[in-house]
Design a protein around this motif. Structure first.
Motif, PDB file in Angstrom:
ATOM      1  N   GLY A   8       0.730  -1.250   0.075  1.00  0.00           N
ATOM      2  CA  GLY A   8       0.111   0.169  -0.108  1.00  0.00           C
ATOM      3  C   GLY A   8       1.090   1.279   0.083  1.00  0.00           C
ATOM      4  O   GLY A   8       2.155   1.145   0.057  1.00  0.00           O
ATOM      5  N   ARG A  37     -11.448  -4.634   1.476  1.00  0.00           N
ATOM      6  CA  ARG A  37     -11.089  -3.272   2.029  1.00  0.00           C
ATOM      7  C   ARG A  37     -12.069  -2.611   2.975  1.00  0.00           C
ATOM      8  O   ARG A  37     -13.228  -3.068   2.757  1.00  0.00           O
ATOM      9  CB  ARG A  37     -10.897  -2.399   0.835  1.00  0.00           C
ATOM     10  CG  ARG A  37     -12.210  -2.150  -0.006  1.00  0.00           C
ATOM     11  CD  ARG A  37     -11.772  -1.308  -1.309  1.00  0.00           C
ATOM     12  NE  ARG A  37     -13.070  -0.992  -2.288  1.00  0.00           N
ATOM     13  CZ  ARG A  37     -12.712  -0.216  -3.368  1.00  0.00           C
ATOM     14  NH1 ARG A  37     -11.627   0.126  -3.902  1.00  0.00           N
ATOM     15  NH2 ARG A  37     -13.871   0.177  -3.902  1.00  0.00           N
ATOM     16  N   ARG A  44     -16.666  -3.149   5.941  1.00  0.00           N
ATOM     17  CA  ARG A  44     -15.551  -4.019   5.049  1.00  0.00           C
ATOM     18  C   ARG A  44     -16.314  -4.416   4.046  1.00  0.00           C
ATOM     19  O   ARG A  44     -17.485  -4.915   3.996  1.00  0.00           O
ATOM     20  CB  ARG A  44     -14.755  -5.066   5.907  1.00  0.00           C
ATOM     21  CG  ARG A  44     -13.993  -5.709   5.208  1.00  0.00           C
ATOM     22  CD  ARG A  44     -13.270  -6.675   6.133  1.00  0.00           C
ATOM     23  NE  ARG A  44     -14.100  -7.846   6.600  1.00  0.00           N
ATOM     24  CZ  ARG A  44     -13.948  -8.527   7.622  1.00  0.00           C
ATOM     25  NH1 ARG A  44     -13.321  -8.192   8.357  1.00  0.00           N
ATOM     26  NH2 ARG A  44     -15.044  -9.385   7.902  1.00  0.00           N
ATOM     27  N   VAL A  93      -8.232   0.681   3.866  1.00  0.00           N
ATOM     28  CA  VAL A  93      -7.192  -0.241   4.323  1.00  0.00           C
ATOM     29  C   VAL A  93      -7.530  -1.591   3.512  1.00  0.00           C
ATOM     30  O   VAL A  93      -8.912  -2.092   3.799  1.00  0.00           O
ATOM     31  CB  VAL A  93      -7.259  -0.307   5.797  1.00  0.00           C
ATOM     32  CG1 VAL A  93      -6.292  -1.562   6.256  1.00  0.00           C
ATOM     33  CG2 VAL A  93      -6.912   0.744   6.511  1.00  0.00           C
ATOM     34  N   TYR A  94      -6.582  -2.441   2.812  1.00  0.00           N
ATOM     35  CA  TYR A  94      -6.787  -3.246   2.238  1.00  0.00           C
ATOM     36  C   TYR A  94      -6.292  -4.585   2.960  1.00  0.00           C
ATOM     37  O   TYR A  94      -5.274  -4.642   3.632  1.00  0.00           O
ATOM     38  CB  TYR A  94      -6.039  -3.490   0.877  1.00  0.00           C
ATOM     39  CG  TYR A  94      -6.700  -2.561  -0.053  1.00  0.00           C
ATOM     40  CD1 TYR A  94      -7.105  -1.233   0.112  1.00  0.00           C
ATOM     41  CD2 TYR A  94      -7.594  -3.107  -1.084  1.00  0.00           C
ATOM     42  CE1 TYR A  94      -7.750  -0.505  -0.847  1.00  0.00           C
ATOM     43  CE2 TYR A  94      -8.330  -2.317  -2.058  1.00  0.00           C
ATOM     44  CZ  TYR A  94      -8.217  -1.016  -1.722  1.00  0.00           C
ATOM     45  OH  TYR A  94      -8.921  -0.196  -2.836  1.00  0.00           O
ATOM     46  N   TYR A  95      -7.066  -5.585   2.879  1.00  0.00           N
ATOM     47  CA  TYR A  95      -6.743  -6.618   3.608  1.00  0.00           C
ATOM     48  C   TYR A  95      -6.975  -8.122   2.812  1.00  0.00           C
ATOM     49  O   TYR A  95      -7.752  -8.391   1.953  1.00  0.00           O
ATOM     50  CB  TYR A  95      -7.757  -6.940   5.132  1.00  0.00           C
ATOM     51  CG  TYR A  95      -7.860  -5.949   5.946  1.00  0.00           C
ATOM     52  CD1 TYR A  95      -8.925  -4.905   5.889  1.00  0.00           C
ATOM     53  CD2 TYR A  95      -7.006  -6.133   7.238  1.00  0.00           C
ATOM     54  CE1 TYR A  95      -8.898  -3.915   6.677  1.00  0.00           C
ATOM     55  CE2 TYR A  95      -7.341  -5.055   7.991  1.00  0.00           C
ATOM     56  CZ  TYR A  95      -8.227  -3.931   7.921  1.00  0.00           C
ATOM     57  OH  TYR A  95      -8.263  -2.900   8.707  1.00  0.00           O
ATOM     58  N   GLY A 118      -3.556  -5.799   7.055  1.00  0.00           N
ATOM     59  CA  GLY A 118      -4.121  -4.627   6.341  1.00  0.00           C
ATOM     60  C   GLY A 118      -2.924  -3.692   5.870  1.00  0.00           C
ATOM     61  O   GLY A 118      -1.759  -3.776   6.677  1.00  0.00           O
ATOM     62  N   THR A 119      -3.098  -2.935   4.830  1.00  0.00           N
ATOM     63  CA  THR A 119      -2.112  -2.138   4.256  1.00  0.00           C
ATOM     64  C   THR A 119      -2.927  -1.131   3.545  1.00  0.00           C
ATOM     65  O   THR A 119      -3.861  -1.301   3.065  1.00  0.00           O
ATOM     66  CB  THR A 119      -1.201  -2.809   3.266  1.00  0.00           C
ATOM     67  OG1 THR A 119      -0.282  -2.069   2.512  1.00  0.00           O
ATOM     68  CG2 THR A 119      -2.031  -3.278   2.160  1.00  0.00           C
ATOM     69  N   GLN A 120      -2.582   0.046   4.067  1.00  0.00           N
ATOM     70  CA  GLN A 120      -3.403   1.384   3.775  1.00  0.00           C
ATOM     71  C   GLN A 120      -3.074   1.672   2.360  1.00  0.00           C
ATOM     72  O   GLN A 120      -1.904   1.840   1.753  1.00  0.00           O
ATOM     73  CB  GLN A 120      -2.840   2.471   4.637  1.00  0.00           C
ATOM     74  CG  GLN A 120      -3.478   3.786   4.432  1.00  0.00           C
ATOM     75  CD  GLN A 120      -4.938   3.862   4.828  1.00  0.00           C
ATOM     76  OE1 GLN A 120      -5.506   3.520   5.574  1.00  0.00           O
ATOM     77  NE2 GLN A 120      -5.921   4.523   3.663  1.00  0.00           N
ATOM     78  N   THR A 122      -4.004   4.964  -0.253  1.00  0.00           N
ATOM     79  CA  THR A 122      -4.356   6.372  -0.013  1.00  0.00           C
ATOM     80  C   THR A 122      -4.543   6.968  -1.646  1.00  0.00           C
ATOM     81  O   THR A 122      -3.290   6.985  -2.239  1.00  0.00           O
ATOM     82  CB  THR A 122      -3.854   7.351   0.746  1.00  0.00           C
ATOM     83  OG1 THR A 122      -3.968   6.583   2.119  1.00  0.00           O
ATOM     84  CG2 THR A 122      -4.545   8.828   0.776  1.00  0.00           C
TER      85      THR A 122
END
Length: 125
Positions: A8, A37, A44, A93-95, A118-120, A122
């Protein structure tokens, strides 16, 4: 048994990112791997999933078709989510997650049991 999501970051509208979901403690070829996400203030939502290698098949949620693709690299024990032409509404945030049911197909019949941290992502100018 763990999943680690990464890749991310901050990207301008129209840009691309590739998210990675690396597995440790198990071989992800055998299981469904899904991407989800969650945007601020929203629930979610499912983004994509890929079936176990035995079952094959992928799924991308309809609004994201044409921009997102999912793939697997068995040698790296990693699933990727390629995101192109990103828009501000993709900010979240992607999981990644797995159902841990050997040989399952996407979408899985049961719940996702193991989740990454999770990874953000933007998307902003």
């Amino acid at each position: 048994v763990q999943l680690q999501a990464s890749g991310g970051g901050l990207v301008q509208p129209g840009g691309s990112l590739r998210l990675s979901c690396a597995a440790s403690g198990f071989t992800l070829d055998y299981y469904v791997i899904g991407w989800f996400r969650q945007a601020p203030g929203k629930e979610r939502e499912g983004v994509s999933c890929i079936s176990s290698k035995d079952s094959s098949g992928t799924y991308i949620t309809e609004p994201l078709k044409g921009r997102f693709t999912i793939s697997r690299d068995s040698a790296r024990n990693t699933v990727y989510l390629q995101m192109n032409n990103l828009k501000p509404e993709d900010t979240a945030v992607y999981y990644c997650a797995t159902d841990r049911v050997a040989g399952s197909s996407c979408p899985p019949a049961g719940p996702y049991r193991v989740w990454g941290q999770g990874t953000q992502v933007t998307v902003s100018s």
